[in-house]
Design a protein around this motif. Sequence first.
Motif, short mmCIF file in Angstrom:
data_model
loop_
_atom_site.label_atom_id
_atom_site.label_comp_id
_atom_site.label_asym_id
_atom_site.label_seq_id
_atom_site.Cartn_x
_atom_site.Cartn_y
_atom_site.Cartn_z
N GLY A 89 1.35 -0.94 -0.06
CA GLY A 89 0.05 0.26 -0.24
C GLY A 89 0.86 1.31 -0.36
O GLY A 89 0.68 2.27 -0.46
N LEU A 90 1.82 1.44 0.89
CA LEU A 90 2.43 2.81 0.42
C LEU A 90 3.79 2.01 -0.54
O LEU A 90 4.63 2.82 -0.68
CB LEU A 90 3.93 1.90 1.71
N GLY A 91 3.66 1.49 -1.98
CA GLY A 91 3.99 1.63 -2.90
C GLY A 91 5.97 1.04 -2.70
O GLY A 91 7.01 1.34 -3.49
N ILE A 92 6.23 0.32 -1.53
CA ILE A 92 7.21 0.01 -1.48
C ILE A 92 7.59 -1.37 -1.98
O ILE A 92 7.18 -2.43 -1.27
CB ILE A 92 7.01 -0.45 0.41
N ASP A 93 8.44 -1.97 -2.21
CA ASP A 93 8.39 -3.41 -3.30
C ASP A 93 9.68 -4.14 -2.09
O ASP A 93 10.41 -4.14 -1.61
CB ASP A 93 9.85 -3.55 -3.81
N THR A 94 9.23 -5.59 -2.01
CA THR A 94 8.90 -6.63 -1.30
C THR A 94 9.69 -7.80 -2.01
O THR A 94 10.64 -7.97 -1.07
CB THR A 94 8.47 -6.62 -0.40
N GLY A 95 9.46 -7.69 -3.29
CA GLY A 95 9.37 -8.74 -4.36
C GLY A 95 8.77 -9.79 -3.85
O GLY A 95 8.81 -11.18 -3.99
N VAL A 96 7.48 -9.88 -3.16
CA VAL A 96 6.85 -10.35 -2.30
C VAL A 96 5.62 -11.12 -3.19
O VAL A 96 4.99 -9.76 -3.46
CB VAL A 96 6.55 -10.54 -0.76
N ASP A 97 4.95 -11.95 -3.38
CA ASP A 97 3.54 -12.02 -3.66
C ASP A 97 2.78 -12.62 -3.07
O ASP A 97 2.87 -13.67 -2.64
CB ASP A 97 3.81 -13.89 -4.93
N LEU A 98 1.72 -11.83 -2.29
CA LEU A 98 1.05 -11.79 -1.67
C LEU A 98 0.03 -13.10 -1.57
O LEU A 98 -0.19 -13.50 -0.84
CB LEU A 98 0.65 -10.82 -0.72
N SER A 99 -0.29 -13.54 -3.10
CA SER A 99 -1.58 -14.45 -3.19
C SER A 99 -0.73 -15.50 -2.75
O SER A 99 -1.02 -16.51 -1.79
CB SER A 99 -2.23 -14.27 -4.09
N ALA A 100 0.38 -15.80 -3.41
CA ALA A 100 1.22 -17.09 -2.70
C ALA A 100 1.34 -16.96 -1.37
O ALA A 100 1.31 -18.18 -1.16
CB ALA A 100 2.13 -17.30 -4.01
N LEU A 101 1.47 -16.21 -1.14
CA LEU A 101 2.25 -16.07 0.46
C LEU A 101 0.90 -16.29 1.56
O LEU A 101 1.23 -16.94 2.33
CB LEU A 101 2.28 -14.80 1.06
#
Length: 316
Positions: free
Chosen positions: A277-289
């Motif tokens: 939401g803050l536009g910060i890249d994590t490289g994480v696929d939230l759905s898969a997580l």
Amino acid sequence: MSLTTDLGLPMRVADPDLPARVRIYEVGPRDGLQAEPTAVPVEVKAEFVRRLIAAGLTSVELTSFVNPRRVPQLADARELVRIVDLDAGLRHPVLVPNARGLDDALAAGVSEVAVFSSVTESFSQANLGATRLDVAAAQAQVTKDALAAGVGVRGYLSMVFGDPWEGPVAVEEVVAAATAMAETGVGSISLGDTIGVATPGHVRNVIRALVAAGIPVDRLALHAHDTYGQALTNVYAALLEGVTEFDASAGGVGGCPFALSATGNLATEDLVWMLDGLGIDTGVDLSALVETSTWLAGHLGRPTVSRAANALALKN
């Protein structure tokens, strides 16, 4: 400031004053599962790690080479490291409490270890049955030996924001303990809100004090617990100070079995939702997580405590 959105994801509002990218240091397989009342089968642990990596998490703490009488849930550390593919492009640290643990970890072929120390005397006694100074000395020696062996070292500093036996912890004590740990050569120091009592102003005050003492902000991480519902707020406070590494546990599993009132870790899904939401890249696929934490919850026999995971699961 830019806005983007997608179905099932938060509205992205990028803030140029915040870091553009952060690293999530996943602690579920170690810090999460060590608090379970019964041991999780090693095959389930290995699949958990594989799923976390597939979801995009590049730093996954596997286990701890600790006396199995102290933490029987992690008695299978050697077997887990053996069956997990230690991809050279990813971080797969293991926690080592002493020289024996380091020897075992090196024999298993790990490339990074985590060491720990405590700001307070009471937790040192409860955790390892040794004085704070003795624990710090052991940490320094393990770090020296690990670095000599060509292995990376991450440091955990416990009881940074409060202690269940001693109460509030003076910032000066935190600075002294963190400075001593930094001088041993650890690559980064994870600031542990072990019992979850920190609040945003407190977090910012500690980080500023550490930076003023000469510890660069890029060597600091935050390990938040959500005991009082402050974990995400404290992460945001740390982001404002420039911290770019945060510990979290998929599904919010875990806590510290040696600290009174230490409830679950910050859920990785909740952290990713906020950072997205803050536009910060994590490289994480939230759905898969979310799929991973839901899968794990089935093996643990209880629902995930992650609010983001539960909310997103209802949409599917």
